[in-house]
Scaffold this active site. Structure first.
Site, mmCIF file in Angstrom:
data_model
loop_
_atom_site.group_PDB
_atom_site.id
_atom_site.type_symbol
_atom_site.label_atom_id
_atom_site.label_comp_id
_atom_site.label_asym_id
_atom_site.label_seq_id
_atom_site.Cartn_x
_atom_site.Cartn_y
_atom_site.Cartn_z
ATOM 1 N N PRO A 86 -11.576 38.973 -33.189
ATOM 2 C CA PRO A 86 -11.869 37.611 -33.630
ATOM 3 C C PRO A 86 -10.602 36.881 -34.071
ATOM 4 O O PRO A 86 -10.574 35.653 -34.164
ATOM 5 C CB PRO A 86 -12.834 37.795 -34.799
ATOM 6 C CG PRO A 86 -12.745 39.216 -35.191
ATOM 7 C CD PRO A 86 -12.244 39.976 -34.011
ATOM 8 N N GLU A 113 -14.187 47.247 -38.377
ATOM 9 C CA GLU A 113 -13.389 46.065 -38.734
ATOM 10 C C GLU A 113 -12.177 45.912 -37.810
ATOM 11 O O GLU A 113 -11.279 45.128 -38.084
ATOM 12 C CB GLU A 113 -12.909 46.194 -40.181
ATOM 13 C CG GLU A 113 -14.025 46.185 -41.210
ATOM 14 C CD GLU A 113 -14.848 44.914 -41.164
ATOM 15 O OE1 GLU A 113 -16.079 45.026 -41.031
ATOM 16 O OE2 GLU A 113 -14.267 43.822 -41.208
ATOM 17 N N ARG A 155 -14.289 37.062 -10.829
ATOM 18 C CA ARG A 155 -14.831 36.015 -9.961
ATOM 19 C C ARG A 155 -13.711 35.226 -9.282
ATOM 20 O O ARG A 155 -13.934 34.550 -8.276
ATOM 21 C CB ARG A 155 -15.756 35.071 -10.705
ATOM 22 C CG ARG A 155 -15.086 34.165 -11.700
ATOM 23 C CD ARG A 155 -16.097 33.323 -12.460
ATOM 24 N NE ARG A 155 -16.662 32.276 -11.648
ATOM 25 C CZ ARG A 155 -16.106 31.077 -11.450
ATOM 26 N NH1 ARG A 155 -14.924 30.815 -12.000
ATOM 27 N NH2 ARG A 155 -16.706 30.163 -10.711
ATOM 28 N N ASP A 170 -14.538 24.711 -10.365
ATOM 29 C CA ASP A 170 -15.558 24.826 -11.409
ATOM 30 C C ASP A 170 -15.017 24.272 -12.731
ATOM 31 O O ASP A 170 -13.873 23.846 -12.821
ATOM 32 C CB ASP A 170 -16.026 26.274 -11.536
ATOM 33 C CG ASP A 170 -14.901 27.197 -11.940
ATOM 34 O OD1 ASP A 170 -15.080 28.395 -11.911
ATOM 35 O OD2 ASP A 170 -13.817 26.671 -12.291
#
Ligand SMILES: N#Cc1c(-c2ccc3ccn(Cc4ccccn4)c3c2)n[nH]c1N
Length: 240
Positions: A86, A113, A155, A170
């Protein structure tokens, strides 16, 4: 491209062998290895975590186990090591496009963590290490982030998408969000497909789609508009 993933939950990565990505693997466009971190433990409890120095909530993943695992998985072949966290730099379409040019990606999926920082520090001396985040919310571990990033990268590989043009056109590839899409029937529950899309006038269709993309981006992601290079918007765009 070869992709390796180290995790304590190998089953979490099973979706990578389904559908489009599964077909890419079967076609030999991608090689995938998923490795159980606990294979590199040596104690009866197969411990992969320990209490944090300095106190604080939760547990931290032990550097020794990760070091043995990554030494084994990385071997001598050069690879980009990716550590979802994060606290990472944002993973974006530009990141996916850059990584799509790599020969090898190795993903280290943390839990608890996170992973002892010395693992990142130790491998940064051997090759590229990216600590990345897929968004501003907190997950329980890195596996879901790896599913997202692997799909976004694979992709883009030649031969993976049936319609390769779409990878260039896209969302985000031109810096804007994609506009609305429509298919048959022309009228559904009293809602009609915009006439311009059925006009056959390709210039008008392109203009309409660009306007809808600008409109949607301005409404939902004004930060993307601010980040566009000065020459990205032409006079017609500015009139919008
Ligand atoms: N990418 C990404 C992520 C993650 C992520 C990735 C890896 C791990 C390994 C453990 N945790 C839990 C955790 C909770 C609290 C503080 C640190 N770590 C992860 C969370 N959360 N949100 C993202 N966009």
């Amino acid at each position: 491209m070869r992709i390796d993933v180290v995790t304590i939950f190998p089953g979490y990565l099973a979706p990578l062998r389904e559908a489009l990505l599964g077909r890419a693997i079967e076609a030999g466009l991608v090689e995938l290895g998923v490795h159980d971190l606990r294979d590199w433990t040596h104690d009866v409890h197969q411990a992969v975590d320990d209490s944090p120095y300095g106190g604080g909530p939760g547990m931290v993943m032990r550097p020794q186990v990760w070091g043995e695992a990554l030494d084994a998985v990385l071997g001598e072949e050069p690879a980009r090591l990716v550590v979802p966290t994060p606290a990472g730099r944002p993973f974006t379409q530009a990141t996916a496009q850059a990584w799509a040019a790599e020969e090898r990606l190795v993903f280290a999926c943390g839990r608890y963590e996170g992973i002892d920082q010395r693992v990142v520090d130790a491998y940064a001396d051997r090759g590229p290490v990216d600590e990345v985040s897929i968004g501003d919310y907190v997950l329980v571990g890195g596996e879901v982030a790896v599913l997202v990033m692997v799909e976004a990268v694979v992709r883009l590989l030649p031969g993976v998408l049936g319609n390769p043009v779409s990878a260039q056109e896209d969302s985000f590839s031109d810096g804007l969000l994609e506009g609305p899409a429509y298919t048959r029937p022309v009228s559904w529950r009293g809602l009609d497909v915009p006439d311009v899309l059925r006009s056959g006038n390709h210039a008008a269709i392109a203009r309409w789609r660009r306007d809808r993309a600008l409109e949607r981006t301005a409404a939902r992601r004004p930060d993307l508009l601010d980040a566009l290079p000065p020459d990205a918007l032409d006079r017609a765009d500015r009139a919008f």
